[in-house]
Design a protein around this motif. Structure first.
Motif, PDB file in Angstrom:
ATOM      1  N   PRO A 113       0.818  -1.346  -0.190  1.00 29.39           N
ATOM      2  CA  PRO A 113      -0.089   0.020   0.064  1.00 29.39           C
ATOM      3  C   PRO A 113       0.835   1.160  -0.096  1.00 29.39           C
ATOM      4  O   PRO A 113       0.521   2.118  -0.688  1.00 29.39           O
ATOM      5  N   SER A 114       1.793   1.401   0.959  1.00 31.38           N
ATOM      6  CA  SER A 114       2.859   2.517   0.913  1.00 31.38           C
ATOM      7  C   SER A 114       3.398   2.553  -0.483  1.00 31.38           C
ATOM      8  O   SER A 114       3.461   3.792  -0.855  1.00 31.38           O
TER       9      SER A 114
ATOM     10  N   GLY B 205       0.568   3.708  -2.801  1.00 32.64           N
ATOM     11  CA  GLY B 205      -0.075   5.113  -2.634  1.00 32.64           C
ATOM     12  C   GLY B 205       0.576   6.298  -2.585  1.00 32.64           C
ATOM     13  O   GLY B 205       0.474   7.442  -2.836  1.00 32.64           O
TER      14      GLY B 205
ATOM     15  N   ILE C 255      -5.585  -1.423  -4.460  1.00 29.87           N
ATOM     16  CA  ILE C 255      -4.571  -2.085  -3.787  1.00 29.87           C
ATOM     17  C   ILE C 255      -4.555  -3.387  -3.645  1.00 29.87           C
ATOM     18  O   ILE C 255      -3.485  -4.127  -3.975  1.00 29.87           O
TER      19      ILE C 255
ATOM     20  N   ASP D 281      -3.339  10.837   2.594  1.00 30.83           N
ATOM     21  CA  ASP D 281      -3.039   9.430   2.203  1.00 30.83           C
ATOM     22  C   ASP D 281      -2.809   8.295   2.869  1.00 30.83           C
ATOM     23  O   ASP D 281      -3.409   7.191   2.905  1.00 30.83           O
TER      24      ASP D 281
ATOM     25  N   ILE E  96      -4.703   4.664   2.249  1.00 27.77           N
ATOM     26  CA  ILE E  96      -4.076   3.513   1.827  1.00 27.77           C
ATOM     27  C   ILE E  96      -3.886   2.425   2.687  1.00 27.77           C
ATOM     28  O   ILE E  96      -3.728   1.218   2.652  1.00 27.77           O
ATOM     29  N   THR E  97      -4.301   2.572   4.157  1.00 27.93           N
ATOM     30  CA  THR E  97      -4.542   1.584   4.984  1.00 27.93           C
ATOM     31  C   THR E  97      -5.908   1.044   5.454  1.00 27.93           C
ATOM     32  O   THR E  97      -6.042   0.288   6.107  1.00 27.93           O
TER      33      THR E  97
END
Lengths: 151, 73
Positions: free
Chosen positions: A81-82, A85, A102, B16, B20-21
């Motif tokens: 994800p990191s 993103g 993702i 962000d 994204i988590t």
């Protein structure tokens, strides 16, 4: 069923969708309901290692399954994800489609460690994004794939 | 000066990490005490008078919070 390594047991109505089991009974709201009609891909999860849309399946069909959702990824800079993103190209704006993106991207990179732009666009056909026009998402996935390969 | 760093520069998005988590907390993710679902039923007949909710009666709709009517718009 087991979600992100945690066992969840609930008695459910036969009509309950898997995505609603994940969101409401397991309380994991990172998986989104974007359309309810299996078009948008915001509810994408991994079921027994296979990326799929969790609104396309009943909860009872996933009895005993291993489920992985967006919350499963560790909050580290090296996780997928990191890397999808952040980095050079921002692959998101409002972020609603992002968990599904993702989850799809993670499987894509597993299958094609060096995906071409064409492959990424083809693989993302099941995920809709209304903000970005996909350009930066494609770039972000390419960036993530490069980083994952180089780790 | 603060504006000097914002204008003409790429500004890093601070929102962000939660997106994204899966920690975005969108409206549909909220859970508040006593929260109910809302459904909108529009009249299939123009200029009809609303008398009762036959579609809700006897269907075992549990924990109904209440009904709001608006006669005309």
């Amino acid at each position: 069923m087991t979600i992100n390594g945690v066992k969840h047991t609930h008695e459910v109505e036969p009509r309950l969708l898997l995505v609603h089991f994940i969101r409401e009974l397991a309380g994991l709201t990172g998986t989104h309901v974007g359309c309810d009609t299996s078009q948008c891909g915001a509810c994408t999860i991994h079921l027994n290692g296979q990326a799929m849309k969790s609104c396309t399946m009943l909860a009872v069909q996933a009895e005993g399954a291993q489920i992985k959702t967006i919350e499963a990824w560790p909050r580290t800079a090296s996780s997928i994800p990191s890397r999808t993103g952040s980095g050079k190209s921002t692959g998101l704006q409002c972020g609603f489609c992002t968990p599904g993106m993702i989850m799809s991207a993670a499987q894509m990179i597993e299958r094609y460690p060096k995906p071409t732009e064409e492959q990424i666009r083809h693989q993302l056909e099941g995920n809709l994004c209304r903000c970005t026009g996909y350009h930066n998402i494609v770039k972000a996935i390419q960036y993530a794939a490069e980083k994952m390969a180089g780790k | 000066m603060a504006t000097a760093r914002l204008l003409g520069a790429s500004v890093k998005r601070r929102e962000d990490p939660r997106f994204i988590t899966g920690k975005g907390n969108y409206t549909d993710d909220l859970k508040l005490p006593g929260m109910t679902y809302a459904a909108f039923v529009r009249s299939p007949h123009s200029h009809a008078r609303h008398r009762r909710d036959r579609h809700l009666e006897g269907q075992g709709v549990s924990g109904r919070g209440g009904r709001l009517h608006r006669a005309r718009t």
